[in-house]
Write a protein that holds these residues in place. Structure first.
Motif, short mmCIF file in Angstrom:
data_model
loop_
_atom_site.label_atom_id
_atom_site.label_comp_id
_atom_site.label_asym_id
_atom_site.label_seq_id
_atom_site.Cartn_x
_atom_site.Cartn_y
_atom_site.Cartn_z
N VAL A 57 0.79 -1.32 -0.05
CA VAL A 57 -0.07 -0.17 -0.05
C VAL A 57 0.75 1.23 -0.11
CG1 VAL A 57 -1.89 1.16 1.12
CG2 VAL A 57 -1.73 -1.42 1.44
N ILE A 213 -2.94 0.40 -3.89
CA ILE A 213 -3.21 -0.88 -3.26
C ILE A 213 -2.88 -1.95 -4.50
CG2 ILE A 213 -4.35 -2.54 -1.92
CD1 ILE A 213 -5.91 0.36 -1.37
N ILE A 241 -8.50 0.57 2.59
CA ILE A 241 -7.27 -0.47 2.31
C ILE A 241 -7.82 -1.91 2.33
CG2 ILE A 241 -5.07 -1.08 3.04
CD1 ILE A 241 -4.65 1.74 3.58
#
Length: 270
Positions: A57, A213, A241
């Protein structure tokens, strides 16, 4: 780093780029100021019990600098001011106007960089990023890319591993760079009148995060990334996320393909 209707090349804000590697359960990552890219890795096991997935990420964190005036003009930074009431000739991109850097913004960027253990560049430059901005009258953004204020920092943080507060784990996030850039304006969409209004004040908010991501198997190349734009709280960031990692792993587990695309987070639906 708030937006308001027109074009806010005038207020300053920071960007971070950080990287964290982490195995086990995916933990929430909280970033405090602004910088340009943060990268977090967590391991997710497949439901089938086969090879695990590892996520990466990258966070681009925009934060408004606490200054009395904007980054490149003397216009006042004032929260909730009437639309386009704190706009200079330069903010409106009138021909012949030139930017003048705000010393306070430079000092704040250097202090932030030192707090993040970055290397301060003795020489830094501003670049012009050209692409269509509906809320930037100049048609480009003044930013830093090649030679930012600072590079190669590190942020150490701790989180709770188990059920007890004494089960704390220390991790490090790599900060790629800290940079200054002018903010764009804010577009306000009027669905009733079917029109969009632009406010160039750009002083309504203080934090915005873009999360990049991707997932891959350990030891393999990084997967195709997606970017979730304009997240405005740490709680929503963690949820976005977690959702995107789950979405990508489910697609790949069923033989699908991840598209390189820009996505938005619906905070009501999660």
């Amino acid at each position: 780093m708030a937006a308001t209707l027109l074009h806010d090349c005038r207020r300053g804000f920071f960007l971070f780029l950080a990287q964290v590697r982490q195995t086990g359960q995916c933990r929430q990552f909280h970033a405090r100021r602004s910088s340009r890219t943060a990268s977090t890795s967590c391991q997710h096991a497949r439901d089938t019990g086969s090879l695990p997935w590892e996520s990466v990420v990258g966070l681009e964190i925009h934060a408004q600098i606490n200054s009395a005036s904007k980054l490149f003009s003397s216009s006042e930074v004032k929260f909730a001011a009437p639309p386009n009431s704190t706009v200079s000739f330069f903010d409106a991109s009138l021909p012949g106007t030139l930017p003048t850097i705000n010393r306070r913004c430079i000092e704040a960027a250097v202090m932030t960089s030192l707090a993040l253990n970055c290397t301060i560049n003795k020489k830094s430059l501003f670049d012009r990023k050209h692409y269509f901005y509906a809320d930037l009258p100049a048609g480009y953004q003044i930013t830093q890319q090649r030679l930012p204020i600072a590079v190669n920092g590190i942020l150490t943080y701790r989180y709770q591993e188990g059920t007890s507060w004494n089960q704390m784990v220390t991790k490090c996030v790599r900060i790629k760079q800290v940079q200054l850039e002018q903010d764009s304006g804010k577009s306000l969409h009027d669905d009733v009148m079917h029109q969009t209004l632009i406010d160039l004040n750009r002083a309504e908010g203080q934090l915005r995060v873009d999360a990049n991501i991707s997932v891959h198997h350990p030891g393999e190349p990084y997967g195709v990334r997606t970017e979730v734009k304009n997240i405005n709280s740490a709680r929503f960031l963690a949820k976005a996320i977690d959702y995107e990692i789950k979405r990508q792993t489910e697609i790949l587990d069923t033989g699908g393909t991840i598209m390189n695309e820009t996505r938005a987070f619906d905070y009501k639906l999660g």
